[in-house]
Enzyme design. Structure first.
Site, PDB file in Angstrom:
ATOM      1  N   VAL A  53      11.396   4.954  50.806  1.00 45.16           N
ATOM      2  CA  VAL A  53      12.661   5.415  50.236  1.00 45.16           C
ATOM      3  C   VAL A  53      12.511   5.610  48.729  1.00 45.16           C
ATOM      4  CG1 VAL A  53      15.051   4.733  49.776  1.00 45.16           C
ATOM      5  CG2 VAL A  53      14.050   4.328  52.026  1.00 45.16           C
ATOM      6  N   GLY A 189      32.156   4.051  47.250  1.00 41.18           N
ATOM      7  CA  GLY A 189      31.290   2.940  46.850  1.00 41.18           C
ATOM      8  C   GLY A 189      30.988   2.996  45.367  1.00 41.18           C
ATOM      9  N   GLY A 191      29.072   0.938  43.663  1.00 38.94           N
ATOM     10  CA  GLY A 191      27.884   0.150  43.342  1.00 38.94           C
ATOM     11  C   GLY A 191      26.873   1.014  42.600  1.00 38.94           C
ATOM     12  N   VAL A 246      38.526   3.846  51.462  1.00 45.65           N
ATOM     13  CA  VAL A 246      38.813   5.105  52.149  1.00 45.65           C
ATOM     14  C   VAL A 246      39.151   4.734  53.590  1.00 45.65           C
ATOM     15  CG1 VAL A 246      37.876   7.315  52.895  1.00 45.65           C
ATOM     16  CG2 VAL A 246      37.356   6.437  50.621  1.00 45.65           C
ATOM     17  N   HIS A 452      12.411  -3.198  13.550  1.00 46.26           N
ATOM     18  CA  HIS A 452      13.687  -2.648  13.064  1.00 46.26           C
ATOM     19  C   HIS A 452      13.508  -1.168  12.727  1.00 46.26           C
ATOM     20  CE1 HIS A 452      17.546  -2.503  11.009  1.00 46.26           C
ATOM     21  NE2 HIS A 452      16.942  -1.868  10.016  1.00 46.26           N
TER      22      HIS A 452
HETATM   23  P1  FAD Z   1      11.170   1.416  52.094  1.00 47.28           P
HETATM   24  O1  FAD Z   1      10.981   2.070  50.804  1.00 47.28           O
HETATM   25  O2  FAD Z   1      12.453   1.603  52.813  1.00 47.28           O
HETATM   26  O3  FAD Z   1       9.968   1.889  53.006  1.00 47.28           O
HETATM   27  C1  FAD Z   1       9.902   1.555  54.353  1.00 47.28           C
HETATM   28  C2  FAD Z   1       9.050   2.583  55.045  1.00 47.28           C
HETATM   29  O4  FAD Z   1       8.808   2.146  56.363  1.00 47.28           O
HETATM   30  C3  FAD Z   1       9.724   3.936  55.156  1.00 47.28           C
HETATM   31  O5  FAD Z   1       8.890   4.920  54.611  1.00 47.28           O
HETATM   32  C4  FAD Z   1       9.936   4.130  56.647  1.00 47.28           C
HETATM   33  O6  FAD Z   1       9.743   5.477  57.039  1.00 47.28           O
HETATM   34  C5  FAD Z   1       8.861   3.241  57.233  1.00 47.28           C
HETATM   35  N1  FAD Z   1       9.188   2.701  58.549  1.00 47.28           N
HETATM   36  C6  FAD Z   1      10.338   2.134  58.958  1.00 47.28           C
HETATM   37  N2  FAD Z   1      10.244   1.702  60.210  1.00 47.28           N
HETATM   38  C7  FAD Z   1       8.986   2.004  60.609  1.00 47.28           C
HETATM   39  C8  FAD Z   1       8.273   1.807  61.820  1.00 47.28           C
HETATM   40  N3  FAD Z   1       8.843   1.193  62.864  1.00 47.28           N
HETATM   41  N4  FAD Z   1       7.004   2.259  61.893  1.00 47.28           N
HETATM   42  C9  FAD Z   1       6.422   2.878  60.840  1.00 47.28           C
HETATM   43  N5  FAD Z   1       7.050   3.095  59.671  1.00 47.28           N
HETATM   44  C10 FAD Z   1       8.309   2.644  59.569  1.00 47.28           C
HETATM   45  N6  FAD Z   1      15.170   0.305  43.781  1.00 47.28           N
HETATM   46  C11 FAD Z   1      14.767   0.005  42.540  1.00 47.28           C
HETATM   47  O7  FAD Z   1      14.106  -1.008  42.356  1.00 47.28           O
HETATM   48  N7  FAD Z   1      15.055   0.819  41.482  1.00 47.28           N
HETATM   49  C12 FAD Z   1      15.782   1.946  41.623  1.00 47.28           C
HETATM   50  O8  FAD Z   1      16.038   2.661  40.650  1.00 47.28           O
HETATM   51  C13 FAD Z   1      16.240   2.288  42.919  1.00 47.28           C
HETATM   52  N8  FAD Z   1      16.953   3.416  43.116  1.00 47.28           N
HETATM   53  C14 FAD Z   1      17.354   3.733  44.378  1.00 47.28           C
HETATM   54  C15 FAD Z   1      18.092   4.888  44.559  1.00 47.28           C
HETATM   55  C16 FAD Z   1      18.510   5.255  45.825  1.00 47.28           C
HETATM   56  C17 FAD Z   1      19.300   6.523  46.015  1.00 47.28           C
HETATM   57  C18 FAD Z   1      18.155   4.433  46.945  1.00 47.28           C
HETATM   58  C19 FAD Z   1      18.581   4.804  48.327  1.00 47.28           C
HETATM   59  C20 FAD Z   1      17.428   3.276  46.770  1.00 47.28           C
HETATM   60  C21 FAD Z   1      17.027   2.910  45.483  1.00 47.28           C
HETATM   61  N9  FAD Z   1      16.298   1.740  45.262  1.00 47.28           N
HETATM   62  C22 FAD Z   1      15.898   1.426  43.995  1.00 47.28           C
HETATM   63  C23 FAD Z   1      15.933   0.826  46.358  1.00 47.28           C
HETATM   64  C24 FAD Z   1      14.468   1.032  46.764  1.00 47.28           C
HETATM   65  O9  FAD Z   1      14.282   2.356  47.163  1.00 47.28           O
HETATM   66  C25 FAD Z   1      14.098   0.077  47.887  1.00 47.28           C
HETATM   67  O10 FAD Z   1      14.404  -1.238  47.512  1.00 47.28           O
HETATM   68  C26 FAD Z   1      12.618   0.160  48.209  1.00 47.28           C
HETATM   69  O11 FAD Z   1      12.256   1.462  48.607  1.00 47.28           O
HETATM   70  C27 FAD Z   1      12.274  -0.831  49.316  1.00 47.28           C
HETATM   71  O12 FAD Z   1      10.923  -0.766  49.590  1.00 47.28           O
HETATM   72  P2  FAD Z   1      10.355  -1.207  51.019  1.00 47.28           P
HETATM   73  O13 FAD Z   1       8.879  -1.056  50.909  1.00 47.28           O
HETATM   74  O14 FAD Z   1      10.918  -2.496  51.409  1.00 47.28           O
HETATM   75  O15 FAD Z   1      10.957  -0.162  52.052  1.00 47.28           O
END
Ligand code: FAD
Length: 479
Positions: A53, A189, A191, A246, A452
């Site tokens: 993500v 939202g 947030g 909403v 500074h």
């Molecule tokens: P993810 O990034 O969710 O990755 C999980 C991966 O696993 C995905 O690619 C998915 O396709 C894959 N997957 C899932 N299930 C399976 C399966 N069964 N088999 C194989 N693959 C699978 N965080 C920050 O720290 N700073 C920010 O500025 C920030 N901005 C954000 C903005 C937005 C719009 C959003 C939505 C989120 C933001 N976040 C931010 C949050 C951040 O993206 C997540 O906390 C982070 O990506 C989590 O990492 P992760 O590795 O846990 O999972």
């Protein structure tokens, strides 16, 4: 993805030492670290490219668009210079943002290759405690493993009853695609994610309404830190509705009609687009973790100990799927702990804080205990807030509504928390994180010479305020 349930598609199994499920920031960090420490690693990702993500539909594309928003807003507000009305070329903007994402995801593929981490595209689920079934584009594959790291992340949470088949309803991924610039945008939202997207669309020209169920925007931060942002948004946006939800959305030919409920509920209104940014939920449902002997929580999270071990000692979980806060920097640190534990290192995830940032205008950042939380815990604390109106650098960049706040233990003078509102707050908070991790006292921050004129001085000034040594403000001496 191809339907691979057909048994004739089943390929011979693969056996690996370490399998990582999910190629987001948690997963690729864990995979790379495990490989660097000598394991043979297989990284399984259901999407066509790595990055999860964060890279593909989160942190990075949102920050690219927020940069554009910042330049537009700053140009419009720059004293003494008048620019013409900006002409937005959405195709070019999208291409630029997508280019950044693709550069980074290609970089990850290169890093995986350099480390000999095998990447398999497919959707994995547990068949047993040591076996995965993976639906790949070439059919079902079986992967047996010695250790597994679950890094499957999270997805957008949906509010039941909304007409999601209407393409005018979008989530953060849809918002980042910037298909068009809606005239009127409703953001459900208040947030971090909702407000970041609101910042982008407002700068691009949308009239924005934000609806937040609680009594405060960015509910996790202290109210005084959020106040300058709330004031600015109240002036910029059509409406910011707190204590409101909403109650319903109805698809009409002319737009999406929203009805509201709660303290600040206005009459129903029609919007060109509705962005639903009401939280995220873990991606555990398709993983069948129960077959590996793991029971997720009622909300679908996977519980772990400080080594990131699940209740099955050879299976680890990291990142969003382990719970709040859902942040990339938490996922990467947990990924390293899991990989190092597998390699036999005596490590634990013992971070004293995971900082949070809203890249809004102004930015909001906080770490450690908020004042609200410190008081709730009955801690004898004091706070010191340096107003940026007294910072030369803040005045010079039009950021005088900012503030830097320290929360201190009254007796030990140790830093317990910090909150910053203002330009670059997300960068500035890192110093406070280090201070907390190093057990620093207010005096340490005050005595460290900050360059500074910089905004970094404002944290030192907050510490001087707490120490009673400040000269940049006049504080009458207590008798
Ligand atoms: P993810 O990034 O969710 O990755 C999980 C991966 O696993 C995905 O690619 C998915 O396709 C894959 N997957 C899932 N299930 C399976 C399966 N069964 N088999 C194989 N693959 C699978 N965080 C920050 O720290 N700073 C920010 O500025 C920030 N901005 C954000 C903005 C937005 C719009 C959003 C939505 C989120 C933001 N976040 C931010 C949050 C951040 O993206 C997540 O906390 C982070 O990506 C989590 O990492 P992760 O590795 O846990 O999972």
């Amino acid at each position: 993805m191809t339907n691979t349930s057909n048994a004739t598609n089943e390929k011979a199994g693969v056996h690996v030492e370490v399998v990582v499920i999910g190629g987001g920031p948690g997963g690729y960090t864990a995979a790379f670290r495990a490989a660097d420490l000598g394991s043979k690693v297989l990284l399984i990702e259901s999407a066509a490219r790595l990055g999860g993500v964060c890279l593909n539909a989160g942190c990075i594309p949102s920050k690219a668009l927020l940069h554009t928003a910042k330049v537009i807003t700053e140009a419009a507000e720059l004293p003494g210079v008048r620019f013409g009305k900006p002409v937005i070329d959405l195709d070019a903007l999208r291409k630029w943002k997508d280019g950044i994402v693709s550069r980074l995801t290609k970089g990850l593929a290169g890093l995986a290759k350099a480390r000999k981490v095998t990447v398999m595209q497919g959707l994995a689920r547990f068949a047993s405690a040591h076996m995965l079934e993976v639906e790949t584009p070439d059919g079902l594959k079986r992967v047996s493993f010695e250790r597994a790291i679950i890094a499957a992340g999270s997805s957008v949470a949906r509010i039941p009853g909304f007409p999601y088949s209407d393409p005018r309803l979008i989530d953060s991924t849809g918002a980042l695609a910037i298909e068009d610039i809606p005239g009127r945008l409703l953001v459900v939202g208040g947030g971090v994610i909702g407000l970041e997207m609101a910042t982008v669309y407002h700068a691009l020209g949308s009239r924005v309404t934000v609806v937040e169920m609680t009594g405060q925007l960015i509910p996790g931060a202290d109210p005084d830190i959020v106040k300058p942002l709330a004031g600015k948004l109240a002036r910029r946006y059509e409406a910011v509705l707190l204590n409101t939800r909403v109650a319903g959305l109805e698809s009409l030919p002319e737009g999406v009609r929203a009805t509201f409920a709660g303290d600040g509920a206005p009459p129903p209104q029609v919007f060109d687009r509705v962005l639903v940014a009401a939280g995220r939920r873990p991606n555990g449902a398709l993983l069948d973790v129960e077959k590996a002997g793991i029971t997720p929580t009622a909300r679908g999270f996977i519980e772990v100990d400080r080594q990131m071990r699940t209740s099955a000692p050879h299976i680890f979980a990291i990142g969003d799927i382990t719970g709040e806060p859902m942040l990339a920097h938490k996922a990467t640190h947990q990924g390293k702990v899991a990989a190092e534990t597998i390699a036999g290192h005596a490590v634990s995830f013992a971070a004293r804080t995971i900082p949070s940032v809203a890249y809004t205008d102004p930015e909001i950042a906080w770490m450690g205990l908020t004042e609200t939380e410190a008081k709730r815990q009955g801690i004898d604390c004091e706070t010191a807030t340096f107003p940026w109106a007294a910072s030369g650098r803040a005045l010079a960049i039009g950021a005088e509504d900012g503030g830097s706040k320290l929360i201190l233990d009254k007796r030990s003078r140790r830093i317990l928390g910090a909150g910053i509102v203002g330009a670059g707050a997300g960068e500035l908070i890192a110093e406070a994180v280090l201070a907390l991790e190093m057990d620093a006292e207010a005096g340490d921050l005050a005595l460290a010479i900050h360059p500074h004129p910089t905004l970094s001085e404002t944290l030192a000034f907050a510490a001087e305020l707490a120490e009673g040594s400040i000269t940049d403000l006049f504080v009458p001496r207590k008798s």
